[in-house]
Design an enzyme around this catalytic site. Structure first.
Site, mmCIF file in Angstrom:
data_model
loop_
_atom_site.group_PDB
_atom_site.id
_atom_site.type_symbol
_atom_site.label_atom_id
_atom_site.label_comp_id
_atom_site.label_asym_id
_atom_site.label_seq_id
_atom_site.Cartn_x
_atom_site.Cartn_y
_atom_site.Cartn_z
ATOM 1 N N ASP A 6 -21.426 2.217 -3.053
ATOM 2 C CA ASP A 6 -20.438 2.273 -4.121
ATOM 3 C C ASP A 6 -19.497 1.075 -4.032
ATOM 4 O O ASP A 6 -19.570 0.269 -3.099
ATOM 5 C CB ASP A 6 -19.676 3.600 -4.010
ATOM 6 C CG ASP A 6 -18.867 3.938 -5.246
ATOM 7 O OD1 ASP A 6 -19.189 3.401 -6.318
ATOM 8 O OD2 ASP A 6 -17.930 4.752 -5.130
ATOM 9 N N GLU A 58 -19.521 -4.467 -12.944
ATOM 10 C CA GLU A 58 -18.444 -4.135 -13.876
ATOM 11 C C GLU A 58 -18.110 -5.347 -14.720
ATOM 12 O O GLU A 58 -18.155 -6.479 -14.241
ATOM 13 C CB GLU A 58 -17.192 -3.680 -13.124
ATOM 14 C CG GLU A 58 -17.367 -2.366 -12.408
ATOM 15 C CD GLU A 58 -16.056 -1.795 -11.920
ATOM 16 O OE1 GLU A 58 -15.002 -2.212 -12.431
ATOM 17 O OE2 GLU A 58 -16.087 -0.933 -11.037
ATOM 18 N N GLY A 107 -9.282 8.299 -8.437
ATOM 19 C CA GLY A 107 -8.552 8.991 -7.391
ATOM 20 C C GLY A 107 -7.273 9.645 -7.866
ATOM 21 O O GLY A 107 -7.187 10.203 -8.952
ATOM 22 N N ILE A 138 -18.048 11.069 -9.463
ATOM 23 C CA ILE A 138 -17.169 12.254 -9.390
ATOM 24 C C ILE A 138 -16.672 12.476 -7.963
ATOM 25 O O ILE A 138 -16.679 13.583 -7.448
ATOM 26 C CB ILE A 138 -17.882 13.513 -9.924
ATOM 27 C CG1 ILE A 138 -19.282 13.671 -9.304
ATOM 28 C CG2 ILE A 138 -17.987 13.455 -11.432
ATOM 29 C CD1 ILE A 138 -19.952 14.981 -9.644
ATOM 30 N N THR A 148 -13.557 12.292 -6.434
ATOM 31 C CA THR A 148 -12.342 13.062 -6.143
ATOM 32 C C THR A 148 -12.571 14.566 -6.263
ATOM 33 O O THR A 148 -12.161 15.345 -5.387
ATOM 34 C CB THR A 148 -11.201 12.625 -7.069
ATOM 35 O OG1 THR A 148 -10.985 11.215 -6.914
ATOM 36 C CG2 THR A 148 -9.917 13.363 -6.739
#
Length: 340
Positions: free
Chosen positions: A97, A163, A215, A266, A268
Site C-alpha cells: 500500500d 495517484e 484515517g 477500508i 480504518t
C-alpha cells in the site's frame, strides 16, 4: 485448470479488475499488520465469496521487522500472506500500500529489486501489485517516478497502482483541514506515461482525489461525480481506486463504483472492527480475577485474538456485500511453495 494456472499473475489481476469494471462492482482492499489481521482479512473475503486485496503499509512492514526495516518486514509479511493464501479458495491479491515519494528510495524501489532477485533465483513471488503515492509531488515529478518504477514492477510480474495529483484530507496525510482534487489534466499526464510504455488504461490502477479522507479525519466531503468527469474529459475508462473509503456513505460508495471504482481501501474500519472485538471480549470478562486459573480463558491471547479476528472478518463481509463483490469469486487453488 492446474494449480500453476491459478497462480496470481499480473494477467490474472488485470482479468479480475476487468471483471469488476464490466460487472459494476469493486473489491475490498484490507490492510493487515500481523498474522491475526491477515487471517481475519482472508477469512472475511472467503466467507463473502469475494476476491479482494490484502495489503501492507510501510508502517506495518517496519513493525514486522526486528530492525524496523520496511524491506525486510515486507518480505516477512509477504511470505506469511503467501503461505496463508494457500489455505483459501478465493482470489486474493497481495499488495503493498501507499508508498509516498519520500519513501521510494528506502522501501518500494529496494523491495522491488529484492523481489526481482528472489524471482530470478528461487522462483519466489510474494506480491502481486504495488502502490506508488505521488499525490504530494508536482505532477511531472510524479510521472517521472512512475516511469522509473514501472519496469521494476513489470520485472516481478506485478501491477502498478498510482495517484494522479490532488491530496487527501486527513490527519494521516498532514492535511487536516481540506482535500485537494485531482484534475483531468493531471490524469492525462499519467495516462500518457503508461502509453509511452505501451500500456493502456486497463494495465494499471489509478487513484484520484475526489474529497477522500484517510484515517482519523474530518468527515469526507466526497464528489464521486469527479470520476465520471475525468473519464469523459480524458476519453479513457480507468480502473479507479477509492482511497480512504472508511466512513463513507453507502450512496457515495455506490456512486463511486458506478463511475469506475474497482478497488476500495477500508483500513480504518477494519482496524476498528478488530479492536472492538477484543474490547467486547474483555468487557465480558470484567470482574474476573485474571491471575486466577479461571481467568486464563480470558487473558490467553489466543482467545482475545480470535474475538478480534471474528469481528474484523464480519466487517470485511459487510464491505464485500456493499461493494457488490460478494458471491462472485471463482474457486482457485494456489501453489504452496515457491516455484511449485
Amino acid at each position: 485448470m492446474s494449480i500453476q494456472d491459478n497462480a496470481m499473475t499480473a494477467e490474472r489481476v488485470r482479468l479480475l479488475l476487468q471483471q469488476a469494471h464490466e460487472g459494476g462492482y469493486a473489491y475490498p482492499a484490507i490492510n493487515i499488520s500481523n498474522l491475526d489481521t491477515a487471517i481475519a482479512a482472508m477469512q472475511g473475503l472467503q466467507q463473502a465469496q469475494s476476491a479482494g486485496f490484502v495489503q501492507v503499509s510501510i508502517g506495518a512492514a517496519a513493525q514486522a521487522s526486528p530492525t524496523a526495516d520496511p524491506v525486510e518486514g515486507s518480505i516477512i509479511l509477504g511470505r506469511m500472506m503467501r503461505d496463508l493464501r494457500a489455505s483459501f479458495h478465493v482470489p486474493l491479491i497481495l499488495h503493498t500500500d501507499h508508498c509516498h515519494a519520500d519513501d521510494v528510495d528506502r522501501w518500494l524501489e529496494p523491495l522491488l529489486h529484492r523481489l526481482a532477485y528472489l524471482k530470478s533465483t528461487t522462483g519466489e513471488k510474494l506480491f502481486d501489485s504495488f502502490m506508488f503515492d505521488g499525490s504530494h509531488d508536482e505532477i511531472h515529478d510524479n510521472v517521472a517516478t512512475i516511469e522509473r518504477l514501472l519496469p521494476l514492477v513489470q520485472a516481478v510480474d506485478g501491477v502498478l497502482e498510482v495517484e494522479a495529483g490532488g491530496a487527501w484530507g486527513g490527519v494521516e496525510d498532514g492535511i487536516a483541514d481540506q482535500a485537494k482534487f485531482s484534475t483531468p489534466e493531471d490524469v492525462a499526464l499519467i495516462q500518457q506515461a503508461f502509453e509511452r510504455a505501451g500500456l493502456d488504461e486497463h494495465h494499471y490502477l489509478l487513484a484520484v482525489a475526489f474529497g477522500n479522507a484517510h484515517g482519523t479525519a474530518l468527515t469526507p466531503d466526497l464528489h464521486p461525480e469527479l470520476l465520471q468527469h475525468i473519464t469523459q474529459e480524458t476519453g479513457k475508462a480507468n480502473y479507479f481506486v477509492f482511497h480512504g473509503g472508511s466512513g463513507s456513505s453507502d450512496e457515495d460508495i455506490h456512486q463511486a463504483v458506478a463511475f469506475g471504482v474497482v478497488k476500495m481501501n477500508i483500513d480504518t474500519d477494519t482496524q476498528y472492527a478488530f479492536t472492538a472485538g477484543v474490547d467486547e471480549f474483555f468487557e465480558r470478562a470484567h470482574g474476573l480475577q485474571r491471575s486466577h486459573k479461571e481467568g486464563k480463558a480470558y487473558f490467553d491471547p489466543r482467545k482475545w485474538n480470535a474475538a478480534g479476528r471474528q469481528s474484523m472478518s464480519q466487517r470485511v463481509v459487510e464491505y464485500a456485500q456493499l461493494l457488490g463483490s460478494a458471491h462472485r469469486a471463482v474457486r482457485v487453488s494456489y501453489p504452496t511453495t515457491a516455484g511449485e
